[in-house]
Design an enzyme around this catalytic site. Structure first.
Site, PDB file in Angstrom:
ATOM      1  N   THR A  49      27.828  36.173  15.279  1.00  0.00           N
ATOM      2  CA  THR A  49      28.913  36.346  14.306  1.00  0.00           C
ATOM      3  C   THR A  49      30.210  36.685  15.025  1.00  0.00           C
ATOM      4  O   THR A  49      30.229  37.490  15.950  1.00  0.00           O
ATOM      5  CB  THR A  49      28.530  37.440  13.285  1.00  0.00           C
ATOM      6  OG1 THR A  49      27.307  37.027  12.662  1.00  0.00           O
ATOM      7  CG2 THR A  49      29.601  37.619  12.225  1.00  0.00           C
ATOM      8  N   THR A  73      34.467  37.107  31.512  1.00  0.00           N
ATOM      9  CA  THR A  73      33.180  37.023  32.215  1.00  0.00           C
ATOM     10  C   THR A  73      32.240  36.071  31.474  1.00  0.00           C
ATOM     11  O   THR A  73      31.571  35.237  32.092  1.00  0.00           O
ATOM     12  CB  THR A  73      32.567  38.431  32.387  1.00  0.00           C
ATOM     13  OG1 THR A  73      33.494  39.221  33.126  1.00  0.00           O
ATOM     14  CG2 THR A  73      31.250  38.380  33.131  1.00  0.00           C
ATOM     15  N   CYS A  81      37.427  46.979  39.519  1.00  0.00           N
ATOM     16  CA  CYS A  81      35.964  46.948  39.574  1.00  0.00           C
ATOM     17  C   CYS A  81      35.457  47.655  40.809  1.00  0.00           C
ATOM     18  O   CYS A  81      34.372  48.209  40.821  1.00  0.00           O
ATOM     19  CB  CYS A  81      35.459  45.519  39.596  1.00  0.00           C
ATOM     20  SG  CYS A  81      36.146  44.554  38.291  1.00  0.00           S
ATOM     21  N   ASN A  87      44.261  38.772  40.623  1.00  0.00           N
ATOM     22  CA  ASN A  87      44.373  40.060  39.933  1.00  0.00           C
ATOM     23  C   ASN A  87      44.798  41.204  40.855  1.00  0.00           C
ATOM     24  O   ASN A  87      45.396  42.171  40.416  1.00  0.00           O
ATOM     25  CB  ASN A  87      43.050  40.413  39.246  1.00  0.00           C
ATOM     26  CG  ASN A  87      41.844  40.203  40.120  1.00  0.00           C
ATOM     27  OD1 ASN A  87      41.666  39.127  40.682  1.00  0.00           O
ATOM     28  ND2 ASN A  87      41.020  41.207  40.272  1.00  0.00           N
ATOM     29  N   GLN A 134      44.750  36.125  34.545  1.00  0.00           N
ATOM     30  CA  GLN A 134      46.003  36.822  34.859  1.00  0.00           C
ATOM     31  C   GLN A 134      47.219  35.946  34.561  1.00  0.00           C
ATOM     32  O   GLN A 134      48.352  36.393  34.713  1.00  0.00           O
ATOM     33  CB  GLN A 134      46.016  37.275  36.334  1.00  0.00           C
ATOM     34  CG  GLN A 134      44.925  38.277  36.679  1.00  0.00           C
ATOM     35  CD  GLN A 134      45.104  39.642  36.017  1.00  0.00           C
ATOM     36  OE1 GLN A 134      46.172  39.985  35.528  1.00  0.00           O
ATOM     37  NE2 GLN A 134      44.042  40.435  35.988  1.00  0.00           N
ATOM     38  N   SER A 148      41.117  36.224  28.849  1.00  0.00           N
ATOM     39  CA  SER A 148      40.617  37.524  28.388  1.00  0.00           C
ATOM     40  C   SER A 148      41.698  38.245  27.592  1.00  0.00           C
ATOM     41  O   SER A 148      42.829  38.390  28.063  1.00  0.00           O
ATOM     42  CB  SER A 148      40.242  38.347  29.630  1.00  0.00           C
ATOM     43  OG  SER A 148      39.828  39.622  29.249  1.00  0.00           O
ATOM     44  N   GLY A 149      41.348  38.714  26.387  1.00  0.00           N
ATOM     45  CA  GLY A 149      42.344  39.345  25.519  1.00  0.00           C
ATOM     46  C   GLY A 149      42.879  40.665  26.056  1.00  0.00           C
ATOM     47  O   GLY A 149      44.070  40.952  25.928  1.00  0.00           O
ATOM     48  N   HIS A 150      42.008  41.466  26.692  1.00  0.00           N
ATOM     49  CA  HIS A 150      42.440  42.828  27.029  1.00  0.00           C
ATOM     50  C   HIS A 150      43.402  42.887  28.201  1.00  0.00           C
ATOM     51  O   HIS A 150      43.909  43.947  28.546  1.00  0.00           O
ATOM     52  CB  HIS A 150      41.237  43.748  27.260  1.00  0.00           C
ATOM     53  CG  HIS A 150      40.480  43.552  28.534  1.00  0.00           C
ATOM     54  ND1 HIS A 150      40.661  44.364  29.615  1.00  0.00           N
ATOM     55  CD2 HIS A 150      39.535  42.651  28.885  1.00  0.00           C
ATOM     56  CE1 HIS A 150      39.846  43.977  30.592  1.00  0.00           C
ATOM     57  NE2 HIS A 150      39.157  42.933  30.173  1.00  0.00           N
TER      58      HIS A 150
HETATM   59  N1  PLP Z   1      38.986  37.131  36.190  1.00  0.00           N
HETATM   60  C1  PLP Z   1      40.048  37.869  36.559  1.00  0.00           C
HETATM   61  C2  PLP Z   1      41.091  37.265  37.442  1.00  0.00           C
HETATM   62  C3  PLP Z   1      40.167  39.176  36.125  1.00  0.00           C
HETATM   63  O1  PLP Z   1      41.224  39.909  36.492  1.00  0.00           O
HETATM   64  C4  PLP Z   1      39.148  39.708  35.287  1.00  0.00           C
HETATM   65  C5  PLP Z   1      39.197  41.102  34.851  1.00  0.00           C
HETATM   66  O2  PLP Z   1      39.252  42.026  35.644  1.00  0.00           O
HETATM   67  C6  PLP Z   1      38.072  38.901  34.912  1.00  0.00           C
HETATM   68  C7  PLP Z   1      38.031  37.613  35.396  1.00  0.00           C
HETATM   69  C8  PLP Z   1      36.986  39.402  34.003  1.00  0.00           C
HETATM   70  O3  PLP Z   1      37.518  39.546  32.686  1.00  0.00           O
HETATM   71  P1  PLP Z   1      36.757  40.267  31.491  1.00  0.00           P
HETATM   72  O4  PLP Z   1      36.972  41.716  31.673  1.00  0.00           O
HETATM   73  O5  PLP Z   1      37.426  39.780  30.242  1.00  0.00           O
HETATM   74  O6  PLP Z   1      35.337  39.871  31.531  1.00  0.00           O
END
Ligand code: PLP
Length: 527
Positions: A252, A76, A346, A164, A194, A214-216
């Site tokens: 930081t 994000t 979401c 996603n 993704q 995105s790492g997670h």
């Molecule tokens: N873009 C896509 C395609 C995603 O699947 C997600 C996460 O759901 C995001 C952006 C947002 O990622 P983050 O949670 O790292 O902000």
């Protein structure tokens, strides 16, 4: 005896657990390499070396070349930074007297972070350029004719590498060809969240200007991500301050996050070929997906898949079952200890049809009833075997409980003022003492019969003190419960939502001995 159900986590497009090596690396960074990479003493230098090392690895893996690769808090933030950078550049061009009127193009199935950032910065910067959605076809692919017609004058184009919700992989090469063919000056943002670890990326060889990660989504913790910016593409920092990340992203550094991401990237770099490979190959994942798909088709007659198997990530299945809402599917799977998602994570809390499937033009029942099952690249045969077995059990539970008695509508008619919510509430930690002091208490599972059927063996309470009365059938039991007078009733469900409604209704009808389990089974199982 109560046997806790092991959780099968099938929601990896929403987030993933931690790779053990990532956890180790994070701990190491917090303990031995806790320094501030901006400090010039040895402790700081060690921290700096770690940041440099992870950046170098990521740059190799993604083919960053002479471009920038910043560590950010997640996709994000990466998206905000990219959109801000692109729109600031457009404003500068306009301020310099250039005609900048072209649209900001955004794929119709983008993650909300993209259109929301576009709308926000377009407004905040006073650009007020038209934002135009690029439609997709029934396979989720961008409408190339539409793109070709609009991209020549566009200021910014936002597309995703893979979706996603459906796993549909965009035709990035085709989009690039369309941009190049008309000599478009549009800046190009490709959301690669993704794609990381699932598709080969060589960013420097492409025309992509911005690529957030995105790492997670790939076994690193939440709170760490990356943003690629092509060499020479406009850049405006989103955050300024201490000048970290060469002044491009102050604050930081998230050292434990960077270290953990480094461990994930190391595993990725090791590839799939060797015996020591951590992540599964595409071929393995495709096979696993086929097995899951077969089990789903066997368990749920009439089930349809909402995405093409060709040209989608091998980790994602999106499906609908006639007559079942996505909430019902999520509840059923949850009761069987399998975590899936209703549409995107979401919007999981809202009962709205999936905008992604609506954009693909799928029938309303499919878009309204969609469920997403997504495995991660760490999955193994044992997990897939168990998931398939449980999917079949879900189907059986559904068939066996479909013949249940018809539902009588239950209309809560307040006969007495309700006590405050907390007077009706038990928690996972207060429930055992309550049951000891109220040995005649009846535990009432207010989930649907199929949820109860599939998960009843794993409930943490003795069967003799327990019954299943789905919320919609409460009215049938109310007279008996009121007659029985003072028998304490404890309602429970998955999350505490339905049981709260039950207890409120009972209390409103004058039953003074009704409680519910706040947080539901989700927290009770954890306790
Ligand atoms: N873009 C896509 C395609 C995603 O699947 C997600 C996460 O759901 C995001 C952006 C947002 O990622 P983050 O949670 O790292 O902000």
């Amino acid at each position: 005896m109560h046997t806790p159900l092991t959780e099968i986590y099938l929601d990896c497009n929403a987030t993933t657990p931690l790779l053990p090596a990532a956890r180790e690396a994070a701990l190491q960074a917090m303990q031995a390499q806790f320094g501030n990479p901006s400090s010039s003493h040895c402790t700081g230098l060690r921290a700096r070396a770690l940041v440099d090392d992870v950046r170098a690895r990521a740059s190799r893996l993604l083919g960053v070349g002479a471009g920038r690769l910043l560590f950010v808090s997640g996709a994000t933030e990466g998206i905000q930074t990219a959109v801000l950078s692109a729109l600031c550049a457009l404003r500068e061009r306009r301020d310099a007297g250039e005609r900048v009127e072209g649209p900001l193009l955004v794929g119709a199935t983008e993650h909300k972070a993209v259109p929301q950032s576009l709308a926000h910065w377009n407004r905040v910067l006073g650009l007020n350029l038209p934002v135009v959605e690029v439609p997709v076809d029934c396979h989720g692919l961008h409408d190339m004719a539409f793109l070709r017609a609009h991209v020549a004058t566009a200021g910014l184009l936002c597309t995703m590498a893979a979706n996603n919700e459906t796993g549909v992989v965009s035709d990035i090469a085709g989009i690039e060809a369309a941009l190049v063919a008309c000599g478009s000056r549009a800046l190009w943002l490709v959301d690669c969240v993704q794609a990381l670890g699932k598709l080969d990326l060589n960013l420097q060889a492409s025309r992509i200007d911005y690529a957030p990660f995105s790492g997670h989504k790939l076994y690193a913790p939440k709170g760490i991500g990356m943003l690629y910016v092509r060499e020479g593409s406009p850049f405006t920092p989103l955050m300024v301050g201490g000048g970290q990340e060469a002044g491009q992203r102050s604050g930081t550094e998230n050292m434990s996050g960077i270290a953990a991401l480094g461990a994930v990237l190391e595993a990725l770099e090791a590839g799939h070929g060797e015996k020591a490979a951590v992540f599964r190959s595409t071929a393995f994942l495709q096979q696993a997906r086929l097995r899951l798909a077969d089990a789903l088709l066997q368990a749920f007659p009439g089930l349809v898949f909402n995405m093409p198997f060709e040209g989608s990530l091998p980790t994602t299945l999106n499906f609908s079952v006639p007559g079942l809402s996505s909430k019902a599917l999520l509840n059923l799977f949850d009761a069987a200890g399998m975590r899936i998602s209703a549409g995107s994570a979401c919007s999981a809390a809202k009962a709205e049809p999936s905008f992604v499937l609506c954009a693909m033009g799928l029938p309303a029942w499919q878009a309204e009833g969609a469920a997403r099952l997504s495995v991660g690249a760490l999955t193994d045969d044992t997990m897939i075997d168990e998931a398939c077995a449980r999917i079949l059990r879900c189907g059986e539970a559904l068939q066996h409980t479909n013949n249940a008695a018809p539902v009588l509508p239950f209309s809560p008619m307040p006969a007495a003022p309700c006590p405050a919510d907390h007077d009706m509430t038990l928690t996972a930690s207060s429930l055992p003492a309550f049951l000891q002091s109220h040995p005649h208490a009846l535990l009432v599972d207010v989930r649907e019969a199929f949820e109860h059927a599939v998960g009843q063996h794993t409930l943490p309470w003795p069967a003799q003190a327990l019954c299943n009365v789905p919320l919609a059938r409460l009215g049938q039991h109310l007279p008996a419960w009121l007659d029985e007078g003072r028998r304490p009733l404890v309602f429970f469900c998955r999350s505490g939502g339905r049981s709260l409604q039950a207890v409120q209704a009972l209390r409103a009808h004058g039953h003074g001995q009704a409680w519910h389990l706040a947080g539901g089974l989700a927290l009770a199982e954890m306790a």
